[in-house]
Design a protein around this motif. Sequence first.
Motif: not given
Length: 214
Positions: A62-70
């Motif tokens: 099972x997973x979770x969330x996180x901030x991302x950048x591109x």
Amino acid sequence: MRKSFRALAILAAIAATPIAFAQDANTDASTTPKRFSFVGGYAHMVPKSNAGSLAGQDADLDGSGAPTLSGAWHFDEHWAVELWGAADKFESDVNLANGARGKFKQQPVAVSGQYHFGQASQPIRPFVGLGYYESNIDQEHFDPTVAGDNHVGLDTPKGPIATVGADFNITDRWFARADARYLKGDTEAEVGGVPAGELQVDPWVVGVGVGARF
């Protein structure tokens, strides 16, 4: 998995909101081409269920969330190359068939080629991408029933990444983004340095964000 699906539903609702902004926006493209774009966002990772085995037991993830950048360099109106990654670590829970539990964190980074459909001036621009990623795994923690006092180690999953998404123009510089990325990769498990199974992580990463062009 219920938490994952609830989070995905929330992300989908958020992703739909930029359409309202795009409809009222002045989307006349600048006469000067904008070659760089940057996006900051938030994504939820959903690893593969029935991902394989660890220490002789079937494993569910099972997973979770996180901030991302591109950031992307645009060769022209359609083609671009993007560097994308997690600004923090996604945490994954591991549930084994015998009731034992564990968790680990991972931080993926990817390079992809992209194709953006349509013209820069249109309110909504879908795009697709294909590239390569690696995901650093650390902070593995498991119940003593899994490996006793031995460390459970997971190596680096790596492989192809595919992306589908859409940009919602707010102005010719600012835009909102919704995307989904599929990361294909396995991780070998070791308990006390001895091979102990393989997990097919193969996550979907679904995210939204706000970007700017320069």
